[in-house]
Every structure is written in C-alpha cells, then in structure tokens.
Design a protein around this motif. Sequence first.
Motif, PDB file in Angstrom:
ATOM      1  N   PRO A  76      32.338  33.729  47.076  1.00 35.36           N
ATOM      2  CA  PRO A  76      31.755  34.606  46.047  1.00 35.36           C
ATOM      3  C   PRO A  76      31.016  35.816  46.598  1.00 35.36           C
ATOM      4  O   PRO A  76      30.956  36.857  45.926  1.00 35.36           O
ATOM      5  N   ASP A  94      31.867  42.854  41.429  1.00 26.16           N
ATOM      6  CA  ASP A  94      31.583  42.272  40.120  1.00 26.16           C
ATOM      7  C   ASP A  94      30.450  43.033  39.423  1.00 26.16           C
ATOM      8  O   ASP A  94      30.543  43.384  38.234  1.00 26.16           O
ATOM      9  N   LYS A 107      39.346  35.247  41.742  1.00 23.19           N
ATOM     10  CA  LYS A 107      38.191  34.469  42.192  1.00 23.19           C
ATOM     11  C   LYS A 107      38.567  33.039  42.574  1.00 23.19           C
ATOM     12  O   LYS A 107      37.856  32.398  43.352  1.00 23.19           O
TER      13      LYS A 107
END
Length: 202
Positions: free
Chosen positions: A100, A107, A137
């Motif tokens: 992430p 994002d 993702k």
Amino acid sequence: MTTDWTVEYRRLLRGHRHEPASPQAWETYRDPAAPPLSEPEVREAEADLGIRFPAEYRDYLLRVSAGHRINRLARGAEGWRWRGDRDTNYGLLTEPFPHPDSYAAYDDELDDREPSYEDAEAWRAWDDECGVLQERKTAGAVYIQENGCGFHTLLVVTGPHRGEMWFDARATCDLILPMRLHDRPVTFADWLGHSSMDLVQW
C-alpha cells in the motif's frame, strides 16, 4: 501519451471470472467436503492461472482440501477459479502484489483532483482512473475467503509478499492491511489456525 481510463478500466474488468449468480449465501462456497486435488490437477491449475501457488497453500490443496474454510479451487467453464469469488482479478494474478505504501501518494492525489459532477465527462474519466487503481491494489493476490460486510482475506501469490496473508478492509476504512503474528507477516499455515480479524492490526 494520454491514458484512456475508460478503455483501461474495461480491459481490467475482463480479468474477473464470474460464475452464474447463486441465491445461496457465500458460506456455501466453504465446502467442508471438498477433497484434496491431485498433483496433476494442481499443476493444471497453476498453468491455467499463470502462477505457482505458495508452498503452504499448495501443500494444503494436495493434503487437506481444495476448499473447507476457504473458497474452493475448482475447474469451471472459464478455467480454474475460486468458487464464489467475484473479486479476484485473474488477469492481474501474474503481476506483483503492491505494498500500500507504493500507491498511497497517487491515491491521495486522485482524491485531491476529483472534478465536479457538473463536468460529467471529466468525472467519468476520473472515476474510471480510480477504478483502475482499485483493481491494481490487489494484483497478484487471491480472494481466498469472504469475511462478510465487504471484508475479504487475501493470499498473495506473486511478488515480494508472496505467501503472505492480507486483509481487504476497503469496505470501511479504504485500506488493505497486512496480517501480523508475533511481529512478522502471517503465512497461509499461520492463518489457518486463526480468524483473519484477530491478525489485523487496526
């Protein structure tokens, strides 16, 4: 070169392998009676999916079950897939699962430049770009278990995090979270003896 996000998003969506809708709840896909697969079946599934299963999951398929508490791996009309799973993007399974941290800035930047609804064309392109990011993702990961309320357990099959278990909590907190046990990443064998919720550090 400008990316046509609508075209790209539609292309990525073709990576899902859907089965006919069933009126039964997702629990029916946790098949306690699913026997183990044979070595030729596992090899066929790996060849069809373009990946090699992490060792612990592969051993589970061969020695324990093709299902039980997880989505059952089975051969269907569209090839090998996990029954009941409508979220794994099979077209992205061979790409490395992204941490992430690798897309956090992108994002945030997408959120900051959301156009006005009044500009329908710009908003649609932006929304499709968001869709592309959301699909990517979970590249290189399998939705191995449905946990209800939009939560899912992921098994990473490609990339540096291969063999690790992650938790897709985007339904509530918009995050994909690592599972941890004794301050280390959780593997498939670790996870089998626990609830996903107990292994996520919220």
